[in-house]
Design an enzyme around this catalytic site. Structure first.
Site, PDB file in Angstrom:
ATOM      1  N   ASP A 183       0.877  -1.160   0.000  1.00  0.00           N
ATOM      2  CA  ASP A 183       0.000   0.000   0.000  1.00  0.00           C
ATOM      3  C   ASP A 183       0.920   1.218   0.000  1.00  0.00           C
ATOM      4  O   ASP A 183       2.105   1.120   0.343  1.00  0.00           O
ATOM      5  CB  ASP A 183      -0.955   0.011   1.202  1.00  0.00           C
ATOM      6  CG  ASP A 183      -2.151   0.922   0.933  1.00  0.00           C
ATOM      7  OD1 ASP A 183      -2.063   1.755  -0.004  1.00  0.00           O
ATOM      8  OD2 ASP A 183      -3.172   0.821   1.636  1.00  0.00           O
TER       9      ASP A 183
HETATM   10  C1  BGC Z   1      -4.951   3.318  -0.077  1.00  0.00           C
HETATM   11  C2  BGC Z   1      -5.015   2.324  -1.211  1.00  0.00           C
HETATM   12  C3  BGC Z   1      -4.818   3.038  -2.521  1.00  0.00           C
HETATM   13  C4  BGC Z   1      -3.485   3.754  -2.486  1.00  0.00           C
HETATM   14  C5  BGC Z   1      -3.136   4.498  -3.761  1.00  0.00           C
HETATM   15  C6  BGC Z   1      -3.727   4.201  -0.131  1.00  0.00           C
HETATM   16  O1  BGC Z   1      -3.825   5.267   0.746  1.00  0.00           O
HETATM   17  O2  BGC Z   1      -5.006   2.643   1.151  1.00  0.00           O
HETATM   18  O3  BGC Z   1      -6.233   1.625  -1.191  1.00  0.00           O
HETATM   19  O4  BGC Z   1      -4.899   2.147  -3.579  1.00  0.00           O
HETATM   20  O5  BGC Z   1      -3.519   4.703  -1.423  1.00  0.00           O
HETATM   21  O6  BGC Z   1      -3.896   5.637  -3.906  1.00  0.00           O
END
Ligand code: BGC
Length: 743
Positions: free
Chosen positions: A233
């Site tokens: 993530d």
């Molecule tokens: C989120 C993810 C997301 C990623 C990219 C993170 O803050 O938890 O679900 O895909 O950001 O934007």
């Protein structure tokens, strides 16, 4: 390209080139290797459609005129359809649009289990039941990946709260992990053949999930045979050595210092310093690159044979409308107030700020720059077609932008800020400062609420019909923040109660992504419709249900407790808990708890009404296979539509162990089928239950087990309404221990 060719390609790469491939070189992309024809790998959010484009190095909307896309129903809406075909259709549109927008991987779907109704991201997930989530995620993944695009199933694993999301350490029993939190991911990998998995921000048993050896190496690769890419993530990596060794393939983050990412220069330094064995490190890096090249090859990124695609295809709108229609859950319809009669409603009053609000731009990384979004108010106008006067009253005052991430701080989007705030919140106050309203603001809010409420109540007196559309917004259902209670914001409880007093026939509609506390007025309401963030066609789909053009068939994918105070995780003080959260409720999540311990709920899991009536009866079962390594049972029953309208219902089969040798939930969902029947039609339905329908996880054996003995098969309308029961007997037990897949 064969395995050997990939091997050959890897042998031609320098160590630096390999390292460049395994970390971000843009907020959503890695670096390619031009001299060898390896393109950069381009990712994009997210679960409700393909997100707008940002500048490569900044969370700044480029402001393109051509990144408006289809806005899909959120995952809880999709799960509420209980319709696998619509899940497939939705996935297909998502994949098609991702490819159409030039992406290689779409960061979706999200399938974390709803452990508490307060989790801010519940709307991005598929409810509280591992079987339902598994059945819905597989077709979504298959649909996405038909388009030469990889899915990225997230967030692996036990990512069940937003509070302290970057560091919270989850302590969960192996049994609950295996029975509740992992099955959706396992199905996505084993049945859906997902090519991407995103690690979660939180820790599991002391180690961050993005470099958790047990999750990524032991379970995902060795047990499940996952061949694709594990992506962190954004900002979820915290240790170079762990990231190297513990199964992470691609590190992504929120800042533009790409060379300083854990899997960039620090990795090279780690090797050069001799802190890790060079040979081992190089083998690990090769493995990561191999996974990336494997996926690139599968997506035809290396052979020039990639299929083209498009987005905003008008033909897809029909599937999106159908999904929105089938997601609407009719929770109450006393006195048959619904559907309203178009001919009789000449003056319609619509009250509630959500009737007039577009939700697409909110929620965090699931935000969408929608090509359009039909609000309920617009849908009602479209449907009534000029034959009725529609008066709109907001009823309550909401000046929030509907997107707590919009225009905050230096970064235009607020995503990077949100992570900093998470980090700060871990150390200091859990309440983000921006949410604390000044006294003055609160006073203004109160005055405006009073004014709007008065106007709405006055207008309600002389309308032919009143429709209330309230609920939550993405100031509440959002990434980065949990709710503190289930109460409706903006003094809606008072407004709804007053409206019901002057107009007891008010049609109450709540739009939200998670359950709310309705106890203040639910007994006085004859009608209640729950509609989610149902995508670009949501408003018209809702209007069609209210006026009977569509017969509602949605079912709750999660229990609606009366309030958060009944939720076991909250009762135990373990939601949101402290730095370490103990999942003390164990396997008793959602209906598994309410049902087993007889805790009253507002609406049970699987609940939903129709404008017609169905009778389901005559459940019978035959054991087809009863061997030491597998089970198979054929279940049949009859269903009739005894009403005057065509419609659909969801037949649900729960399994209960009659004399359990270990503690088990009273019953568990193990099969379901959505069935469409014409008025007067009767049909025989047959379903097959396999081994998984009867297993539990035995911690001593480290495997799933079925004990010999009697099992009840319950035919049900929802978790609280069993309509028929039959019994089967297994003579022998089965044990299925995890086999290690050779990789
Ligand atoms: C989120 C993810 C997301 C990623 C990219 C993170 O803050 O938890 O679900 O895909 O950001 O934007």
């Amino acid at each position: 390209m064969t395995k050997d060719k990939i091997k050959e390609l890897i042998s031609q790469l320098t160590l630096q080139e390999k390292i460049d491939m395994i970390h971000g070189n843009g907020l959503f992309a890695t670096k390619g290797v031009e001299r060898l024809g390896i393109p950069p790998f381009i990712t994009s959010d997210g679960p409700r459609g393909v997100r707008k484009d940002f500048e490569n190095d900044k969370w700044k909307d480029i402001g393109l005129s051509y990144d408006y896309v289809s806005y899909l129903p959120c995952n809880s809406a999709l799960a509420a359809t209980w319709n696998r075909e619509l899940a497939y259709a939705t996935g297909k549109i998502l994949g098609k649009e991702a490819r159409g927008r030039g992406k290689d991987m779409i960061l979706a779907p999200g399938i974390n289990i709803m452990r508490s109704p307060l989790c801010g991201r519940s709307f991005e997930y598929m409810g509280e039941d591992p079987y339902l989530a598994s059945e819905m995620v597989v077709p979504v993944v298959q649909g996405i990946e038909e388009n030469d695009v990889s899915s990225c199933v997230k967030h692996f694993a036990v990512n069940n709260q937003e509070t302290r999301r970057l560091d919270v350490d989850v302590e969960v029993s192996e049994r609950a992990l295996r029975e509740i939190y992992l099955p959706g991911f396992e199905a996505a990998v084993k049945k859906g053949k997902a090519k991407g998995i995103m690690g979660a921000y939180n820790k599991l048993r002391g180690t961050h999930c993005c470099h958790n050896d047990y999750l990524l190496n032991d379970i995902l690769r060795k047990e499940w045979g996952f061949k694709g890419i594990t992506v962190s993530d954004w900002g979820g990596v915290h240790d170079t050595k762990e990231a190297l060794m513990n199964g992470l393939d691609m590190e992504m983050s929120v800042t533009d210092n790409y060379d300083e990412y854990y899997m960039a220069s620090p990795l090279l330094e780690l090797i050069e310093s001799g802190a890790v064995d060079r040979k081992t490190a190089c083998t690990k890096i090769d493995e990561k690159v191999r996974h990336i090249l494997y996926v690139m090859n599968e997506l035809h990124m290396l052979d020039g044979e990639r299929s083209a695609s498009t987005y905003n295809d008008y033909q897809d709108k029909a599937a999106l409308r159908q999904t929105a229609r089938e997601s609407v859950v009719l929770l109450k319809n006393e006195k048959n107030i619904l559907p309203l009669d178009k001919k009789k409603v000449k003056k319609l009053l619509v009250v509630g700020e959500n009737a007039n609000r577009q939700h697409a731009p909110g929620g965090g990384s699931a935000e969408i720059k929608a090509l359009y979004e039909i609000t309920p108010l617009m849908g009602l106008h479209m449907l009534l077609g000029g034959n009725a006067e529609i008066v709109y009253q907001p009823g309550y005052f909401n000046e929030d932008v509907g997107n707590i991430w919009a225009n905050t701080g230096d970064s235009e989007n607020g995503q990077a800020d949100s992570l900093n705030q998470d980090a700060e919140a871990t150390q200091s106050s859990p309440e983000p400062e921006k949410k604390i309203k000044s006294e003055e603001k609160q006073k203004h809010q109160k005055e405006m609420n009073e004014k709007y409420q008065k106007e709405a109540i006055e207008a309600a007196k002389d309308a032919d019909a009143v429709i209330y559309v309230g609920g939550l917004t993405h100031d509440y259902d959002t990434e980065g923040q949990d709710r503190t209670d289930m109460k409706l914001p903006y003094e809606q409880d008072r407004l709804i109660s007053e409206l019901l007093e002057v107009r007891p026939d008010t049609v109450v509609v709540l739009e939200a992504g998670s359950p709310v506390d309705m106890s203040a007025w639910i007994d006085g309401a004859d009608t209640l419709i729950y509609s989610w963030y149902a995508g670009m066609e949501g408003g018209i789909a809702l209007a069609e249900v209210i006026f009977g053009d569509v017969n509602p068939s949605g079912r709750l994918p999660e229990t609606f407790p009366i309030s958060e105070r009944e939720c076991p995780a909250v009762v135990l003080g373990e939601f949101p808990g402290g730095d370490q959260v103990h999942y003390g409720e164990d396997i008793f999540v959602g209906y598994r708890y309410y049902d087993t311990y007889d805790v009253p709920t507002a609406f049970p899991f699987g609940y939903g009404l129709s404008y017609t009536d169905f009778v389901m009866t005559g459940i019978r079962a035959e054991v087809l296979e009863d061997c030491a390594d597998s089970k198979s049972v054929k279940v049949s029953f009859d269903i009739s539509n005894i009403g005057r309208r065509a419609g659909a219902t969801v037949a649900q089969i729960y399994v209960a162990d009659k004399y359990p040798k270990v503690k088990k939930p009273a019953k568990e969902l193990k099969a379901f089928e959505k069935l469409y029947l014409e008025p007067g039609e009767t049909r025989e339905v047959t379903l097959i239950l396999e081994n998984d329908a009867f297993t539990y996880y035995d911690e001593e054996l480290h495997g799933f087990k079925v004990n010999a003995g009697s099992y009840m098969l319950l035919l049900a309308k929802n978790a609280d309404e069993v309509v028929d029961v039959t019994e089967i007997e297994f003579r022998c037990s089965t044990v299925s221990c995890a086999e290690k897949v050779q990789i």
